[in-house]
Structure formats: structure tokens, C-alpha cells
Design a protein around this motif. Structure first.
Motif, short mmCIF file in Angstrom:
data_model
loop_
_atom_site.label_atom_id
_atom_site.label_comp_id
_atom_site.label_asym_id
_atom_site.label_seq_id
_atom_site.Cartn_x
_atom_site.Cartn_y
_atom_site.Cartn_z
N ARG A 316 0.84 -1.19 0.00
CA ARG A 316 0.00 0.00 0.00
C ARG A 316 0.87 1.24 0.00
N VAL A 317 0.56 2.19 -0.87
CA VAL A 317 1.29 3.46 -0.90
C VAL A 317 0.38 4.58 -0.43
N THR A 318 0.93 5.50 0.30
CA THR A 318 0.21 6.74 0.59
C THR A 318 1.11 7.89 0.19
N TRP A 319 0.53 8.96 -0.27
CA TRP A 319 1.30 10.11 -0.74
C TRP A 319 0.95 11.36 0.02
N ASP A 320 1.93 12.22 0.18
CA ASP A 320 1.67 13.60 0.59
C ASP A 320 1.81 14.45 -0.65
N GLY A 321 0.91 15.40 -0.80
CA GLY A 321 0.95 16.23 -1.99
C GLY A 321 0.97 17.70 -1.64
N ILE A 322 1.23 18.52 -2.63
CA ILE A 322 1.25 19.95 -2.38
C ILE A 322 0.12 20.57 -3.18
N ALA A 323 -0.72 21.35 -2.53
CA ALA A 323 -1.93 21.87 -3.15
C ALA A 323 -1.96 23.39 -3.07
N MET A 324 -2.84 23.98 -3.86
CA MET A 324 -2.94 25.43 -3.93
C MET A 324 -4.35 25.85 -3.58
N SER A 325 -4.44 26.95 -2.85
CA SER A 325 -5.76 27.44 -2.49
C SER A 325 -6.48 27.96 -3.73
N LYS A 326 -7.82 27.89 -3.70
CA LYS A 326 -8.62 28.26 -4.85
C LYS A 326 -8.59 29.76 -5.13
N ASN A 327 -8.60 30.53 -4.04
CA ASN A 327 -8.81 31.96 -4.22
C ASN A 327 -7.52 32.75 -4.11
N LEU A 328 -6.68 32.68 -5.10
CA LEU A 328 -5.44 33.45 -5.08
C LEU A 328 -5.50 34.51 -6.16
N ASN A 329 -4.89 35.68 -5.87
CA ASN A 329 -4.81 36.65 -6.95
C ASN A 329 -3.70 36.22 -7.92
N LEU A 330 -3.66 36.87 -9.07
CA LEU A 330 -2.77 36.43 -10.14
C LEU A 330 -1.32 36.35 -9.70
N ASN A 331 -0.92 37.42 -8.98
CA ASN A 331 0.45 37.51 -8.53
C ASN A 331 0.86 36.30 -7.70
N LEU A 332 0.01 36.02 -6.69
CA LEU A 332 0.30 34.90 -5.80
C LEU A 332 0.18 33.58 -6.54
N ARG A 333 -0.74 33.54 -7.47
CA ARG A 333 -0.97 32.29 -8.17
C ARG A 333 0.27 31.87 -8.96
N SER A 334 0.94 32.84 -9.58
CA SER A 334 2.12 32.45 -10.34
C SER A 334 3.25 32.08 -9.38
N ALA A 335 3.33 32.79 -8.25
CA ALA A 335 4.35 32.42 -7.26
C ALA A 335 4.09 31.02 -6.73
N ALA A 336 2.80 30.74 -6.46
CA ALA A 336 2.44 29.42 -5.94
C ALA A 336 2.77 28.34 -6.96
#
Lengths: 442, 335, 269
Positions: A316-336
């Protein structure tokens, strides 16, 4: 008497202390030229240091962005509560570490669908460079809620001191299992490791221990059973294969008596039970390694493959992942996006590999390759991905877990049969309330 | 009895404003909010998803399906309900909490009083002992749970180790007289449905430092002349304890009783950290059930609020009853 | 002979009560694989003192200690100030609605703190107080620990009115009476409140867990959780660090305990 000007000064100071943040919070600048990205994660001091290294590597290669590390010490449960609270108040972090098991509950409302941000080619490339199951573990339908960063699979740890002790006790050598052993051989092996040294009728050294039913899933699959069907809406854990899986769960404990019954080791944790030689083998993931290597058992343990059952062999494998919040402005979104992309890059993945307890999602990052690692069988954590399998995530993982916990006590104490166990589980509102139950699809 | 000084209505505001602000904003507001929420259904995620459901939460909590027969393997208290409860976990948690409170409160009071009596002696080095006795209370932070895991460990824990010595001694002595004893199986404590409650009651006992301090303070403030007078009348130690000490410290007993009772009913910390070890929901206490309903998936804030309000009513009634009966046994100094 | 027996009793109970503390010390000195072993040892054969240096150096221990000190001193100061003021009003001033307010005050003692979890979080978020110490400190300044109000009230009531009446006649304000006469008299209560409240804030885990995000701001109770992981605890390090972190509060208790006996008086005299 208090001098008035002094009092006034104190009042002004207190007012400033109390509400300066509030003013900034309400009327502060809404955008900055140099974006600061909030990244939340959890774990032990090792996780903290690992992520700090990743962040500083990222900031060196992306001078325009700073990352604020928001860290919750301890297990995932309190972290998840904290994230849910933060998102419901509208102040969730921009980027966050998520566990595949708990993700679906809040993914739909809070996390960005990364498949819309990644080109089709990039997605295909990601699937090619990542280990099997890694990308799938965060996919719900055609949406992708996180990118895998690291994970772990389950294998069997063997305490070699226990092996020697058991061989001395029974006066016969115990042969180490082959790479492709069967469940029958596994049960025999465990029986040979189980000893009652002082002949008081109580087992002193157990052959095997799976600390909770989730760690037993590889055996469930190898018996041909599964919890859910592919649509993740139909409860399937009610067929004959499931009965034989739960029979094995019961027999390891009651018939073979190789597993500690509830109470024998009690609340001793599996790490301690293994370190002190109370159990000769345990099933666990690579995250167990640092603790072992800090103890004096560091040269006296082996990692064994999972045995093969009638339906094949699985881990059995389990993973940790990295996710992004839905409500980011453009600037933060590209940084994220930059930061998320960076966690997929070789330099970051090499930091994960250096932890020696988390398997990086990229296949081309070497890990466990020293001769010593090969001797201890640690290489198997990489090679076993060939037979790795995922428990596909669904929003009701917690309910499934509760349902198993609710009835396993009766099963293990011979109060109900495996069939009755399955009946009770599938009838329980925890399961029947969320999944289609019954044989209509087969 | 002292009486209060009269004052202009405005003066007290200056003194009381911190408490007034704190209580109205940080206490009353949340409490009223929880009352309102108890009539709604809400998953705690989005404010827009709050729906008014009337008294449905309360009805669901108490609902009993009387058409189905209670089986022999079902909990005995279902018979009292006359059917199978819809929310079995609610009744389970009420049952667990009641059992816990019934044993933990009197035992705790007795232990605290006993320790206080022991420490209320003019001996050299008594302050060191007081610190040691208070240590558990201070220590009840980070590592405590690991500590109890070890103490109650069926296999290597100190409690069973001690019991084992006793049993060995017993087997040996009875062996001398030719008796055969059956092999002893050690109790599994926290891991078994039967053993977990005694274990938790013991754990609770260990944290009695606060109550002990209050008793100790009360004992130290018993006027010495009372004892001197009793001495002249030829009273023995037991009589002195019964006729002087107990009445003199009865207000402290009342306070510790109320605090202990409400603390036991609301106990959360111990069951919370132990929840993953307990079998068969043996440690599902009321507040833990409230917490799980509110925060674990499926999160039901409205349902949890209703549970909280039921608790309020019960606590209020319990406290009022205790205060009413206390008039018979609490001794107040009249000057 | 009687003294000897008394000491014997004291020591016996001390062993019983102190057993877990002894275990913590014992564990903090052992290598990982001997923790929880079934060999009963009064003292480890080879005490591993390096656990202590490791435990302190793997985390920013001093930083955590400093934060704990800041939070605890400020919150305790606020609590003493606000609860003694409230206690003064309930004990020595007569005003309409006093008994109602006192009923509410004692009623708040019965409310389980979990009720406040979400509302307080939402309020403090509105105020922009997340990731600051204010949610940990400000409730103290607002007399939220009503038990201490009760303690102050009981003590202030025991002071005869005549004591302060003369001052009032001389034109002194209530503030002067509170600050110059009653507060100095109530030193035992002040110290009691300091000790009890300091112990509470020192080991409070939930509030910092909810409100703090930056490791630079963590107090000890939260920071020490960094030794706990999903699949194994660094028990020996955790115990070593916990024991070190408890020294300040234990000392505080030891040094002040003779005042506690006089400060915790619930009856009116």
C-alpha cells in the motif's frame, strides 16, 4: 494618584498594541510588489527542517518571492482541523501540504484544480517522471487537486535478534524468505518466530504485528478483496475474497497466535514493540527508518517484501501532496505555481530523499543505494513500487476507519464470524449512508 | 458577615469593565450563538450553508426505536429506554461519563483530603513534600500520555509489574499449603473495555493537586483554639476530626465537590488523548462525543451545539441540587 | 516515634505520587531501545546524558523558553489585575444587579471551554489577531478566569469594612483603597493566582496550537510536540525536554507555597 499624561500614554500604547494589526488587517495594502507566499505543513522536527531547506533553496533560485513557513507540529489530525478552520474563515494558506487520505473532504470547496493550470503535455510528463500511483492519488474524476511530493509504502521489518533468539529456542535454523514468498510461507515464518521463552503460557515474542487494519490492506488486496469499486461509490467489501481476508486477519491472531491479541501489548506502540523485541516483525513504512537507525538495532534489522496471496502481491502506498488554495490573486498564483513546480524539481526531490524516510515522487532521484542499504533490504522500498497499489481516496475515509474500529473487537474476540463482521460493517450507517451497498453491480 | 459599601453607580464600571466586556463578548455571545446553532444544521465550512431545522437535533438525540427488541448482547441500559436508540453513541457517552463521575469524584475528594491531612503537619521539610505531591498537577502537560501508556502497559507497565509480584507471592504462599492456583492473566487496562474505566479513574486521581491545595489551605485555617478546647474536654483524634475539622473545612468540601463534579462531567483531555487506544468506545466520554460531532467528519456543528446545551442543563441541575443539599451539611461561621 | 511514622507515610505516598516523575527522569536518560523495556531499573546503568544536549539542540529550545516566559508573564499580569479589580467590585461595592452578575460569573465556571473554540477563532480572526500572542494574552486581561475573581472576592470580603471606611471619609477614591490598602493586604491571594495561572499558561497547548503559525512564536508546550511523529516518538528526547521545561514552574511553586495556604481560602471570615 496616577499622573494623567502617563495614564494617557499607557492607554495609547495599549490601544496601538491591540488594534494596529486589526487596522492593517482591515485596511492594509491589498497587493505588494514582492509577493509573500504562505505555505502550511505539519510533522515532526525532521519535517520542519526538511521543508526549511526546500524553501531556502527555492528562495535562492527565485529571488522575487519569499515564502512564509506556517508549521503545525504533531500529527496530521490537528493540522487538518486547523486547515479546515482557516479555510472556513477565509484565511487558508496559499499553498499547503495535504495527505491523500484526508484530502477529499475539503478539496472540492477550497483547493484549486491544478489540471487547469498544467498543460496537457506537462501532465503527461508528470505521470511519466513520477512513481506509479503518485499522480492518481490526488486525482478525483478528471480533476487534480495536488501534486505528489513524497510518499511511502508498506513492507515488513524483521528484527534479526528475534530471529536468532527464536532459532536458539526451537533449536533449528530459520531460513530467510525468498523475494517471492507466499502468504502460507509468511504464516509459517511468523509461527517460527513466535516464542514463549519462559513457558508460562503467554507469548513473549510475537511473530508479526499490524498495528491497525489500514496497515493490513496489502493482505486484503492479495486475497483478492477490495473496499470500493472503481467508481468509489459502490461498497465491495462483502464478497468471498473479503471473507477470506478477514479470516486471515482473525487467524493470525487467534489460530496461529503470531499477532498480539488486543491487550497483550496493549498501548505499547509498534515502534517500541519492535525495538524492544516484543514483536519479531512489523509492517511499516520507510518513515520508521530514522528511529531505527538512532537505536542500537541499526545493524540488526532487515526489510522483507510483502508475501504473495491468491490474487497477487501488493503493497500500500500513501502520498503527501502539495496543493494550492482556490482563491489566489494572479500575482500569488504564479508564485504558488513556481513553488509547487519547484517541489517537483530534482533539487527539491533530492532533499526529500536525503531524509531517508520519505520516497520522493520522482523516479530519477536515487535513494537507498549504498551497499549497506542493499544489505538491509531498504532498496525494496524502491523496487516494491512495481507492485504498489493505492486505496483510492474518497470523502469517507474517516467513516470507513470508524466502522472497522467499531466491529473489529468483536471479530478478534470470536464474538462474530468474518461474514457477520462484513454484514455488520456494510449495514452500518457509516458505510450504508455513503456508499451503494449490495451486489447489484456484479 | 461583611457588608458592601454603597457607591455611586458609575464608580464600579471602571473596575468591572474588563469582566463585563470579557463576559459579554467572549462568554455570553458564544453561548447564545451555540443555542441558536443548536436549532440548525451546519457543517462548519461555509456560513451560507446554515439551515434552520427547528428541534430536529434534539429529537434525533433522544429518539428511540421502540419497535425493535433489545437483544441480550446489547447494553443493559437500552432496556431502560425501551428500544434501540437512534444515536447509540450518545447514550454510550452518557453512560461512560456517569460511571466515571460516580467513581472518580468521591475517590478524588477522599484522596485529596487524605493527602492534605498528611501534609498538614508541622514537620521539617514538609514544603519539599508539598512540592512533590503537587508535581503531577504541574507535569500534566506534554509527556503525560506517554507516561500513562507505560504505567498501564499490560506487559511492562509498573502497575502490572507490581500486581505480578503480589500474585507470585500469593501463589508461592498458597503453594506452601498445597493449593493450586490458576495462571494469572494480567489486566489489559486501557486496551480492554472493562479495564479502561478503572484506569482512567486512577489517572484522574493522580491529578488531584488542585483540590488537595484547597483542602490544605482550609485545614491550615482552622483556628487552633478549637483543638485546644477539645483537648481540654478530653476528645480523642477521631472525635476532633469529626466534630472540628470536618465542619470547619466543609465549605472547601462543597467547593471541591462542585468543581470535581462539573470537571468530571466535562472531562475531555484524558479521553481525547486516549481515544485511539480505547476499544469498543469504552472511553467515549460526553465532551469527546461533542468534539467528534463538531469537528470530525462528518462535521455537524448544529448537532454538537444541541449536545452542549443538554450538558448545560444537566450541569445546572446538578450544581443547583448540590447547593440545595449543602445547606444541611456545610458549616458557616457566624460572627 | 510518631514523627517517624509520619515521615514514613509521607515518603510512601511521595513514592506513589512521584513514580511517574521518576519514570520521566529515567526515560530521559535512556537510549531509545531501552525505553519501555521490561527490565526494571531504579536508575539506568549507563545514563545517556547526551539526550539532554540533543533534546535542546535539535529544537530552538531557548527561543521557545523565551516565548513561554513572555506569554506567561503578560497573561498572568493581566489576570491578576483584572480579576482582583472585579473581585473588589463584587466584594466591597453595592450596586443593583450585583447578585445577578455574580450568578453569571459563577455560571461561567460550568461552561466547557470547547464551546468557545470556533466563536473565539472567528472573532480574533476579524480583529487580525491570528498568529499573534493576543488571543493567548487578552482574555486574561478581561478576567476570563472567574475562579480567581471568586478567590479575590472571598478575601476582600474578609477584611472588615471599618478598615477602609476611614479612608473613604478622608476623601480617598476606590482606586486608592484598592491599590494602596486591599491589594497589599491580599498578597497571599495574588501569589496564589500567579502560581495557578502561570502553571496553566505554561502548559497550555490548545490555544497556541490554534492561533500560532510561525515557529519563532511557539511556546514550549507547543514546540515540544515536534518530537512526536506518526510512527514513533522520540520518547527520551521528549522527556528530557519536558523535564527541563518544567523546572521554572516547579521552582515557582516550591518558593511560594507557604503563601498558597493562605491564599486559597474559600470561606468568609
Amino acid at each position: 494618584m496616577i499622573r494623567r499624561p502617563a495614564l494617557l500614554l499607557v492607554m495609547i500604547f495599549i490601544g496601538w498594541w491591540l488594534f494596529a494589526d486589526t487596522a492593517r488587517h482591515l485596511w492594509g495594502p491589498t497587493f505588494t510588489t514582492k509577493p509573500e507566499l504562505r505555505f502550511a505543513h505539519y510533522g515532526s522536527w525532521q519535517d520542519y527542517e526538511m521543508w526549511r531547506a526546500v524553501i531556502s533553496a527555492f528562495e535562492r533560485s527565485h529571488p522575487g518571492t519569499t515564502i512564509r513557513q506556517e508549521y503545525t507540529p504533531g500529527f496530521g489530525t490537528e493540522y487538518e482541523n486547523k486547515m479546515r478552520r482557516a479555510f472556513s474563515a477565509g484565511i487558508g494558506p496559499d499553498v499547503l501540504l495535504v495527505q491523500d487520505e484526508t484530502l477529499p473532504r475539503y478539496a472540492q470547496t477550497t483547493l484549486a484544480d491544478l489540471s487547469t493550470l498544467l498543460s496537457h503535455d506537462r501532465q503527461n510528463e508528470l505521470r511519466l517522471t513520477s512513481r506509479p500511483t503518485a499522480v492518481d492519488s490526488f486525482t478525483i474524476g478528471d480533476r487534480l487537486f495536488a501534486l505528489p511530493v513524497y510518499g511511502g509504502n508498506l513492507l515488513i521489518y524483521l528484527n534479526l535478534r528475534c530471529l536468532t533468539r527464536a532459532a536458539d529456542f526451537y533449536h533449528e535454523p530459520i531460513v530467510l524468505p525468498s523475494e517471492d514468498w507466499t502468504i502460507e510461507e509468511f504464516r509459517n515464518f511468523c509461527r517460527k518466530l513466535t516464542c514463549d521463552f519462559d513457558h508460562d503460557g503467554r507469548v513473549d515474542q510475537f511473530g508479526f504485528w499490524h498495528p491497525w487494519w489500514g496497515y493490513f490492506l496489502p493482505f486484503v488486496w492479495s486475497m483478492g478483496a477490495d473496499l470500493l469499486d472503481n467508481s468509489r461509490t459502490q461498497w465491495r467489501f462483502d464478497d468471498n475474497a473479503a471473507i477470506s481476508a478477514m479470516q486471515l486477519y482473525h487467524d493470525l491472531l487467534r489460530t496461529d497466535r503470531v499477532c498480539p491479541p488486543p491487550g497483550a501489548l496493549g498501548q505499547m506502540r509498534q515502534d517500541i514493540a519492535f525495538l524492544t523485541g516484543r514483536t519479531a516483525t512489523v509492517i511499516n513504512g520507510p518513515w520508521f527508518i530514522p528511529l531505527l537507525e538512532e537505536s542500537d538495532l541499526r545493524n540488526e534489522y532487515l526489510v522483507l517484501p510483502i508475501p504473495r496471496g491468491p490474487a497477487g502481491r501488493f503493497t500500500r502506498v500513501t502520498w503527501d501532496g502539495i496543493a494550492m488554495s482556490k482563491n489566489l490573486n494572479l500575482n500569488l498564483r504564479s508564485a504558488a505555481s513556481d513553488f509547487i513546480g519547484f517541489t517537483q524539481s530534482k533539487p527539491a526531490q533530492e532533499i526529500f530523499a536525503a531524509s531517508r524516510r520519505l520516497i520522493p515522487s520522482r523516479t530519477d532521484v536515487p535513494m537507498f543505494q549504498s551497499p549497506q542499504d542493499v544489505r538491509r533490504g531498504l532498496t525494496r522500498f524502491i523496487t516494491s513500487f512495481e507492485y504498489a497499489r493505492l486505496q483510492p481516496i474518497n470523502p469517507y475515509w474517516n467513516e470507513i476507519n470508524q466502522a472497522f474500529r467499531k466491529y473489529q473487537y468483536d471479530l478478534l474476540n470470536d464474538r462474530i464470524s468474518p461474514r457477520e463482521f462484513l454484514n455488520r460493517i456494510s449495514r452500518d450507517p457509516l458505510i450504508a449512508g455513503h456508499f451503494a451497498v449490495g451486489a447489484q453491480t456484479r | 458577615m461583611s457588608t458592601a459599601q454603597t457607591t455611586s453607580t458609575g464608580t464600579f464600571l471602571k473596575f468591572l469593565s474588563p469582566w463585563l466586556v470579557g463576559t459579554s463578548v467572549l462568554v455570553l455571545l458564544p453561548v447564545i450563538a451555540s443555542l441558536v446553532l443548536s436549532f440548525t444544521s451546519w457543517d462548519g465550512l461555509s456560513i451560507h450553508d446554515i439551515h434552520w431545522v427547528g428541534s430536529a437535533n434534539y429529537r434525533q438525540i433522544f429518539e428511540v426505536d421502540s419497535s425493535r427488541e433489545v437483544g441480550p448482547n446489547d447494553p443493559w441500559y437500552w432496556r431502560l429506554l425501551g428500544g434501540i436508540p437512534k444515536d447509540a453513541q450518545f447514550y454510550k457517552s452518557v453512560y461512560n461519563t456517569t460511571i466515571f463521575a460516580v467513581f472518580a469524584v468521591p475517590l478524588g475528594l477522599a484522596a485529596a483530603l487524605g493527602l492534605a491531612l498528611l501534609l498538614n503537619q508541622p514537620l521539617r521539610g514538609i514544603s519539599a513534600f508539598r512540592t512533590i505531591y503537587y508535581l503531577p498537577y504541574i507535569l500534566s502537560g506534554v509527556g503525560t500520555i506517554l507516561l500513562w501508556q507505560w504505567l498501564f502497559n499490560p506487559d511492562v507497565g509498573l502497575i502490572n509489574l507490581f500486581l505480578k509480584y503480589l500474585v507470585t507471592l500469593w501463589t508461592w504462599t498458597s503453594g506452601l499449603f498445597g493449593h493450586q492456583t490458576s495462571p494469572w492473566s494480567p489486566p489489559a487496562w486501557l486496551y480492554s473495555p472493562q479495564g479502561c474505566k478503572p484506569a482512567v479513574i486512577l489517572m484522574n486521581l493522580w491529578g488531584m493537586g488542585g483540590a488537595m491545595l484547597i483542602f490544605l489551605a482550609a485545614l491550615q485555617n482552622v483556628p487552633p483554639h478549637l483543638y485546644a478546647a477539645a483537648q481540654l474536654d478530653g476528645a480523642n483524634r477521631r472525635q476532633k476530626f469529626r466534630c472540628i475539622t470536618l465542619p470547619q473545612i466543609s465549605p472547601a468540601i462543597l467547593f471541591n465537590l462542585i468543581a470535581g463534579l462539573s470537571g468530571a462531567v466535562r472531562s475531555f483531555k484524558i479521553p481525547y488523548v486516549l481515544q485511539h487506544w480505547s476499544q469498543n468506545d469504552g472511553l467515549l466520554f460526553y465532551m469527546l462525543y461533542v468534539y467528534r460531532s463538531a469537528f470530525e467528519s462528518p462535521a455537524r456543528i448544529g448537532y454538537a451545539s444541541a449536545l452542549i446545551w443538554i450538558l448545560f442543563v444537566v450541569l445546572f441541575v446538578l450544581t443547583a441540587l448540590t447547593l440545595l443539599t449543602s445547606r444541611r451539611w456545610v458549616h458557616y461561621e457566624v460572627r | 516515634m510518631r514523627t517517624l511514622l509520619q515521615y514514613l507515610g509521607l515518603i510512601l505516598v511521595a513514592i506513589l505520587v512521584g513514580m511517574p516523575v521518576w519514570w520521566a527522569i529515567n526515560t530521559s536518560l535512556q537510549p531509545l531501545e531501552s525505553v519501555y523495556s521490561s527490565h526494571f531499573q531504579i536508575w539506568p546503568d549507563h545514563p545517556q546524558w547526551s539526550n539532554y544536549t540533543d533534546a535542546v539542540s535539535r529544537l530552538p529550545f531557548l527561543r521557545f523558553l523565551f516565548n513561554s516566559l513572555i506569554i506567561t508573564t503578560t497573561a498572568v499580569f493581566g489576570t491578576v489585575l483584572s480579576t482582583s479589580m472585579a473581585g473588589y467590585v463584587f466584594a466591597r461595592l453595592r450596586w443593583t444587579g450585583r447578585s445577578w452578575c455574580f450568578g453569571i460569573l459563577m455560571g461561567t465556571l460550568l461552561i466547557p471551554s470547547q464551546v468557545y473554540l470556533i466563536p473565539h477563532f472567528l472573532m480574533f480572526e476579524r480583529l487580525g489577531w491570528l498568529n499573534t500572542y493576543k488571543p493567548l494574552i487578552v482574555p486574561g486581561f478581561l478576567a476570563m478566569d472567574v475562579f480567581y475573581v471568586f478567590l479575590f472576592r472571598q478575601f476582600f470580603r474578609s477584611v472588615p469594612l471599618a478598615y477602609t471606611e476611614a479612608a473613604l471619609v478622608d476623601g480617598a477614591t476606590h482606586w486608592t483603597i484598592y491599590r494602596r490598602i486591599l491589594l497589599p493586604m491580599s498578597k497571599p491571594v495574588v501569589i496564589t493566582v500567579i502560581v495557578m495561572n502561570a502553571v496553566f499558561h505554561w502548559q497550555d497547548l490548545m490555544t497556541p496550537l490554534i492561533y500560532l503559525n510561525d515557529i519563532e512564536k511557539f511556546p514550549l508546550a507547543l514546540g515540544l510536540r515536534m518530537y512526536q511523529t506518526m510512527d514513533g516518538d522520540w520518547v527520551n528526547h521528549l522527556m528530557a525536554a519536558s523535564l527541563l521545561s518544567l523546572i521554572p514552574v516547579t521552582l515557582l511553586f516550591f518558593l511560594t507555597q507557604r503563601y498558597l495556604m493562605r491564599g486559597l481560602v474559600l470561606t468568609e471570615k
